[in-house]
Design a protein around this motif. Sequence first.
Motif, mmCIF file in Angstrom:
data_model
loop_
_atom_site.group_PDB
_atom_site.id
_atom_site.type_symbol
_atom_site.label_atom_id
_atom_site.label_comp_id
_atom_site.label_asym_id
_atom_site.label_seq_id
_atom_site.Cartn_x
_atom_site.Cartn_y
_atom_site.Cartn_z
ATOM 1 N N THR A 32 5.959 -3.095 -4.389
ATOM 2 C CA THR A 32 6.916 -4.011 -5.024
ATOM 3 C C THR A 32 6.217 -5.125 -5.795
ATOM 4 N N GLU A 33 4.942 -5.379 -5.505
ATOM 5 C CA GLU A 33 4.172 -6.408 -6.202
ATOM 6 C C GLU A 33 3.316 -5.834 -7.338
ATOM 7 N N ARG A 34 3.472 -4.553 -7.602
ATOM 8 C CA ARG A 34 2.633 -3.855 -8.592
ATOM 9 C C ARG A 34 2.601 -4.566 -9.953
ATOM 10 N N PHE A 35 3.745 -5.045 -10.408
ATOM 11 C CA PHE A 35 3.797 -5.666 -11.732
ATOM 12 C C PHE A 35 3.852 -7.192 -11.657
ATOM 13 N N GLU A 36 3.693 -7.723 -10.472
ATOM 14 C CA GLU A 36 3.710 -9.168 -10.308
ATOM 15 C C GLU A 36 2.350 -9.648 -9.796
ATOM 16 N N LEU A 37 2.244 -9.842 -8.504
ATOM 17 C CA LEU A 37 1.022 -10.386 -7.920
ATOM 18 C C LEU A 37 -0.187 -9.488 -8.189
ATOM 19 N N TYR A 38 -0.027 -8.194 -8.055
ATOM 20 C CA TYR A 38 -1.107 -7.231 -8.313
ATOM 21 C C TYR A 38 -1.660 -7.439 -9.723
ATOM 22 N N SER A 39 -0.760 -7.464 -10.683
ATOM 23 C CA SER A 39 -1.161 -7.615 -12.082
ATOM 24 C C SER A 39 -1.825 -8.962 -12.335
ATOM 25 N N GLN A 40 -1.279 -10.020 -11.746
ATOM 26 C CA GLN A 40 -1.848 -11.352 -11.930
ATOM 27 C C GLN A 40 -3.275 -11.433 -11.368
ATOM 28 N N LEU A 41 -3.464 -10.910 -10.168
ATOM 29 C CA LEU A 41 -4.801 -10.932 -9.556
ATOM 30 C C LEU A 41 -5.800 -10.108 -10.361
ATOM 31 N N LEU A 42 -5.381 -8.946 -10.778
ATOM 32 C CA LEU A 42 -6.268 -8.083 -11.559
ATOM 33 C C LEU A 42 -6.669 -8.764 -12.864
ATOM 34 N N ARG A 43 -5.698 -9.328 -13.571
ATOM 35 C CA ARG A 43 -5.998 -9.969 -14.853
ATOM 36 C C ARG A 43 -6.862 -11.213 -14.684
ATOM 37 N N ALA A 44 -6.610 -12.012 -13.651
ATOM 38 C CA ALA A 44 -7.419 -13.220 -13.424
ATOM 39 C C ALA A 44 -8.860 -12.846 -13.096
ATOM 40 N N SER A 45 -9.037 -11.803 -12.278
ATOM 41 C CA SER A 45 -10.405 -11.408 -11.916
ATOM 42 C C SER A 45 -11.158 -10.851 -13.121
ATOM 43 N N ARG A 46 -10.461 -10.144 -13.968
ATOM 44 C CA ARG A 46 -11.095 -9.628 -15.187
ATOM 45 C C ARG A 46 -11.375 -10.754 -16.179
ATOM 46 N N SER A 47 -10.475 -11.707 -16.232
ATOM 47 C CA SER A 47 -10.610 -12.812 -17.170
ATOM 48 C C SER A 47 -11.839 -13.667 -16.881
ATOM 49 N N ALA A 48 -12.138 -13.879 -15.612
ATOM 50 C CA ALA A 48 -13.282 -14.723 -15.253
ATOM 51 C C ALA A 48 -14.577 -14.173 -15.849
ATOM 52 N N THR A 49 -14.879 -12.915 -15.594
ATOM 53 C CA THR A 49 -16.122 -12.336 -16.112
ATOM 54 C C THR A 49 -16.079 -12.183 -17.634
ATOM 55 N N ALA A 50 -14.908 -11.854 -18.165
ATOM 56 C CA ALA A 50 -14.788 -11.680 -19.613
ATOM 57 C C ALA A 50 -15.034 -12.997 -20.349
ATOM 58 N N ASN A 51 -14.540 -14.097 -19.799
ATOM 59 C CA ASN A 51 -14.754 -15.395 -20.446
ATOM 60 C C ASN A 51 -16.208 -15.824 -20.383
ATOM 61 N N ILE A 52 -16.876 -15.552 -19.267
ATOM 62 C CA ILE A 52 -18.305 -15.865 -19.186
ATOM 63 C C ILE A 52 -19.069 -15.053 -20.232
ATOM 64 N N ALA A 53 -18.746 -13.782 -20.341
ATOM 65 C CA ALA A 53 -19.410 -12.911 -21.319
ATOM 66 C C ALA A 53 -19.128 -13.371 -22.749
ATOM 67 N N GLU A 54 -17.883 -13.700 -23.033
ATOM 68 C CA GLU A 54 -17.540 -14.112 -24.395
ATOM 69 C C GLU A 54 -18.209 -15.433 -24.756
ATOM 70 N N GLY A 55 -18.229 -16.359 -23.819
ATOM 71 C CA GLY A 55 -18.904 -17.625 -24.072
ATOM 72 C C GLY A 55 -20.380 -17.424 -24.338
ATOM 73 N N TRP A 56 -21.013 -16.575 -23.531
ATOM 74 C CA TRP A 56 -22.437 -16.286 -23.719
ATOM 75 C C TRP A 56 -22.679 -15.724 -25.118
ATOM 76 N N GLY A 57 -21.770 -14.891 -25.585
ATOM 77 C CA GLY A 57 -21.922 -14.257 -26.885
ATOM 78 C C GLY A 57 -21.723 -15.181 -28.069
ATOM 79 N N ARG A 58 -21.211 -16.353 -27.853
ATOM 80 C CA ARG A 58 -20.942 -17.283 -28.958
ATOM 81 C C ARG A 58 -22.194 -17.998 -29.452
ATOM 82 N N TYR A 59 -23.177 -18.198 -28.608
ATOM 83 C CA TYR A 59 -24.447 -18.851 -28.973
ATOM 84 C C TYR A 59 -24.310 -20.312 -29.399
#
Length: 125
Positions: A32-59
């Motif tokens: 029942t949380e598949r499109f709510e809490l599940y999705s939020q946690l998955l996106r937040a965890s992906r966002s953390a590493t993606a933002n570090i990577a993107e920031g590093w790439g900006r120079y």
Amino acid sequence: MAENFENLQCWQVCNELKIYIKEKILPSLPKTERFELYSQLLRASRSATANIAEGWGRYHYKENIKFLFNARGSIAEILDHSLEAKAWDYISDEKLQYVRLQTESCIKLINGYIKYLRRQAEEKQ
């Protein structure tokens, strides 16, 4: 400066947290949380590493720091969602404690990297 964002300790620890969320927390959530809490946690965890990577790439120090602030926000979001998962008895105290320790570690490392980048920027001026 690291040769690659994968060499940054803050990215490595955030990536470990992302893997833990995917392997240990997400399977504990009800369908029942598949499109709510599940999705939020998955996106937040992906966002953390993606933002570090993107920031590093900006120079550029200021741009990099901006993305690190975003990553830090995503880490805080992971803790908030995990607290909610615990409140609804979707996860155990032990899982919440692990997430809490990992998010603290991630934030400390991100803050340390921000301080390092600020010093580097000041030295270049």
